[in-house]
Design a protein around this motif. Structure first.
Motif, PDB file in Angstrom:
ATOM      1  N   SER A  67      -6.461  10.406  -4.375  1.00 40.74           N
ATOM      2  CA  SER A  67      -6.276   9.210  -3.560  1.00 40.74           C
ATOM      3  C   SER A  67      -5.614   8.123  -4.392  1.00 40.74           C
ATOM      4  O   SER A  67      -5.720   8.103  -5.611  1.00 40.74           O
ATOM      5  CB  SER A  67      -7.610   8.699  -3.013  1.00 40.74           C
ATOM      6  N   SER A  92       0.803  -1.223   0.000  1.00 41.82           N
ATOM      7  CA  SER A  92       0.000   0.000   0.000  1.00 41.82           C
ATOM      8  C   SER A  92       0.835   1.272   0.000  1.00 41.82           C
ATOM      9  O   SER A  92       0.304   2.350  -0.236  1.00 41.82           O
ATOM     10  CB  SER A  92      -0.940  -0.002   1.203  1.00 41.82           C
ATOM     11  N   GLU A 128      -5.367   3.930  -4.311  1.00 36.64           N
ATOM     12  CA  GLU A 128      -5.872   2.685  -3.735  1.00 36.64           C
ATOM     13  C   GLU A 128      -5.059   1.534  -4.314  1.00 36.64           C
ATOM     14  O   GLU A 128      -4.891   1.436  -5.522  1.00 36.64           O
ATOM     15  CB  GLU A 128      -7.350   2.515  -4.080  1.00 36.64           C
TER      16      GLU A 128
END
Length: 184
Positions: free
Chosen positions: A71, A53, A73
């Motif tokens: 963002s 991540s 992901e």
């Protein structure tokens, strides 16, 4: 017996490459060199091995403007970057850095073009209450996202521990087999 030793040698040579494979982009949207005729709202990079991540990317327009990534992901081995604003007409360069599941970092870059023109937008003023509510929501989201890296770090540590245990188990098994073969 010589065949067994040769087989064990090749097995020992290939086990590390399977357990500790580095991660590189093998497919992306938009793709390298692609010309896209519609606005781009997100980027998707698919890697050839697992990623953690902590993997990131940045986007720059050909005039040097940095594009804000809202963002990122990671659903290993895929990284999806949601952009704050869609990309319109221009040439863009993506620079990515991936932390592989094996703990090794890799990086790279690629470019693409967008031909979609930016639509003209009329600016309307929002009431002060709505703006204040949106700011409060953003602050709450930021506070919640600050908690997520702790969970991500724990997951990464767990993954690395399991990889280490599997690697050691494989090494012990290979050594055991070699010792057994040598005793015969």
């Amino acid at each position: 017996m010589k065949l067994k030793i040769i087989l064990l040698f090749f097995l020992m040579m290939f086990i590390p490459s399977f357990v500790f494979a580095h991660s590189y982009v093998y497919e992306s949207y938009p793709g390298d060199g692609e010309v896209v005729d519609e606005a781009v709202e997100q980027l998707e990079l698919s890697f050839d091995a697992g990623i953690e991540s902590h993997s990131t990317l940045s986007i720059t327009k050909d005039d040097g403007t940095s594009i804000v990534v809202e963002s990122i992901e990671v659903d290993s081995p895929v990284l999806i970057a949601q952009l704050e604003e869609p990309l319109y007409e221009g040439n863009y360069t993506v620079v990515w850095e991936a932390l592989g599941a094996d703990g090794h970092g890799t990086s790279g870059s690629y470019s693409f073009s967008v031909t979609a023109e930016q639509p003209q937008v009329e600016v309307e003023e929002e009431p002060a209450e709505v703006v204040e509510e949106e700011l409060t929501d953003k602050v709450l989201e930021e506070e919640q996202s600050e908690l997520d890296p702790v969970e991500a770090e724990e997951t990464e540590q767990t993954t690395n521990i399991w990889l280490l245990v599997l690697g050691l188990a494989a090494l012990i098994a290979v050594l055991f087999i070699i010792i057994r073969v040598m005793q015969k």
